[in-house]
Design an enzyme around this catalytic site. Structure first.
Site: not given
Lengths: 107, 268, 159
Positions: B83, B86, B184, B188, B225, B229
């Site tokens: 990496c 460059c 969700c 949340h 994660r 969920c």
């Protein structure tokens, strides 16, 4: 083996008591868990010992059991006597060893 | 929106705290844990968990920061590049990378997140094998890269070509799913700050990812994660890096706009 | 009818559904398999193995624990023993025991006068709410002991 990080102040006064912290990456396999697929017990593999030497002698030592958390962290204190390395040696079940040291300057 | 300390039981634990564990926060960045009505998962954690994150030496995910820094400069693949070949060893590009991703990739015609960008570069520029999602190497490199943006405010672009993907991400967030028929936002948004049994529901902010979860006893990606969920509401988890998850990642990142990048955070 | 309204009405049902299906009923999964085997008697036995017939005394030692631990996988704890840590009067060792884990032993820490201060912090696993015991062996042969309780919460959701 495992990877570790340690921390102590770069420079301290002679006689000063300073905090040292150490963390090592390790699963701390308890030997009590079972493999969900095979049903077989996963063998115990923990770091069972940490020895810390400074000024040519052990200033802090410890023995660990499976109740110590994964990626064991410990912090403790040392009194500054001389410039030089503080050396940490962790030993895991089976005898594998991880070493790390940190240099301090005592003025 | 936020009603922290509602659980009387847990309120006591938070108040007691363990100041002596707090250690010394090594980081010089000024962290923003609240921006407008948005609160980082940090603000929902106990003092003890916050203290583990606050001390770079005590945060176990910093092992991955070290590993990731080494991977950044490690030559791999047929082109003989790393990496850093460059981008440089101390790449300025990384200073706000975590605030901007996912970004629209015109060539792909869709959004691309950091994991996908890494693998694209590895294959096209380095001639190297892609990293497996959730592998130690992928976690280390993403944690290192995002950590370079720590303290910078989340600021993804949702304009122009990103619009339809942002809308798709929002739709996914709002859509009920699974046997429990929950979206969700049911947890949340409506119930952030409330407890589901003993766990504090957070606002599902992504600014701390990859995060070291005490439950996992290791760091994990945002998509891990998401999968968790999905499983919890008994829905079928999607593949790591699926279009749906990348769009959701964009939407969730926008929801956290202004919050500091915390990677790698520590959460329950 | 707004979705918010529906959700609030459904909240109780949602949570009950989750609890009923067992999705949320499992604590930190599989940290220790099998039954917990440590208890106060096992701890007393383990202490006796270390210090013999010496009497333990209260005071001079503090054990810092969260009153309630967010996650039993990683509970921060610290022990501090009052001592001048001089060559003639220092703490030789601190032992930590669990009354509720599968085994009573947690860790032993050995100090020297060069430690300067007899304090140690670590993170430990707790399978359930329990008492934690810390024992300090002094260079003069005295033994100090302290016991504190910790509540370990059971998680609601996973991932």
């Amino acid at each position: 083996m495992a990877k570790a990080r340690v921390k102590a102040p770069k420079s301290v006064k002679k006689g000063e008591v300073f905090e040292v912290k150490a963390l090592i990456s390790h699963n701390m396999e308890t030997g009590l868990r079972k493999d969900k697929k095979t049903g077989k017990t996963i063998p115990r593999k923990i770091i069972n010992k940490l020895s810390v030497t400074y000024g040519g002698k052990e200033v802090f030592g410890s023995d660990w059991h499976p109740a110590v958390s994964a990626n064991p962290y410990v912090s403790f204190f040392v009194r500054a006597s001389e410039s030089g390395p503080i050396k940490f040696v962790w030993t895991e079940d089976g005898g594998g060893v991880t070493e790390k040291s940190v240099d301090i300057l005592v003025a | 929106m936020k009603k922290q300390f509602q659980g009387i039981l847990m309120g006591a634990a938070v108040a007691v705290g363990l100041s002596s564990f707090a250690g010394i926060a090594i980081s010089a960045e000024k962290m923003v844990y609240k921006s407008g009505d948005r609160n980082s998962g940090y603000t929902y954690a106990t003092k003890e968990t916050q203290a583990i994150q606050d001390d770079d030496l005590g945060n176990p995910a910093y092992i991955y920061v070290d590993d990731g820094a080494a991977l950044w400069s490690k030559v791999d693949g047929k082109a003989g590049k790393s990496c850093a070949t460059c981008h440089g060893v101390e790449s300025a590009m990384l200073s706000d990378l975590a605030t901007r991703y996912p970004v629209y990739n015109a060539k792909l015609g869709k959004m691309q997140n950091i994991e996908q960008k890494i693998n694209q570069e590895r294959e096209e520029k380095m001639g190297a094998k892609p990293y497996k999602w959730e592998s130690g190497q992928m976690l280390a490199l993403t944690i290192y890269m995002r950590n370079q943006s720590r303290g910078k405010p989340m600021n993804v672009s949702i304009d122009g070509p990103a619009v339809p993907f942002f809308e798709a991400g929002k739709k996914y967030f709002d859509q009920r799913r699974g046997q429990l028929d929950m979206s969700c936002k049911n947890c949340h948004e409506y119930y952030a700050g409330n407890r589901i049994r003993a766990n504090m529901l957070t606002e599902a902010q992504s600014n701390g990812f990859p995060t070291y979860r005490l439950k996992w006893q290791k760091p994990g990606s945002l998509h891990r994660r998401f999968r968790g969920c999905n499983s919890t509401v008994r829905a079928q988890p999607l593949a790591y890096g699926s279009d749906e998850y990348v769009n959701l990642e964009l939407y969730v990142a926008w929801r956290g706009r202004g919050l500091s990048v915390e990677a790698p955070s520590v959460r329950n | 009818m707004s979705e918010k309204f529906i959700t609030q009405n459904m909240r109780r049902r949602d949570v009950l559904a989750m609890a009923g299906t067992g999705v949320v009923a499992v604590s930190s999964i599989g940290l220790f398999a099998g039954d917990a085997k440590a208890d106060p008697a096992a701890v007393a036995k383990a202490i006796k193995a270390k210090i013999g017939d010496k009497k333990t005394m209260a005071g001079g030692i503090t054990l810092e624990l969260p009153e309630i631990a967010e996650n039993g996988n990683t509970v921060p704890i610290a022990v501090e023993v009052k001592s001048p840590m001089s060559s003639s009067d220092y703490v030789k060792a601190v032992h930590i025991y669990s009354e509720g884990n599968p085994a009573p032993d947690v860790a032993t820490f050995r100090f020297t006068p060069e430690s300067g201060r007899a304090r140690v912090s670590l993170r430990m696993r707790m399978i359930k709410s329990q008492n934690i015991v810390a024992v300090a062996e002094m260079s003069n042969g005295k033994v100090h002991m302290v016991k504190n309780a910790v509540k370990v919460t059971i998680g609601g959701c996973g991932g």
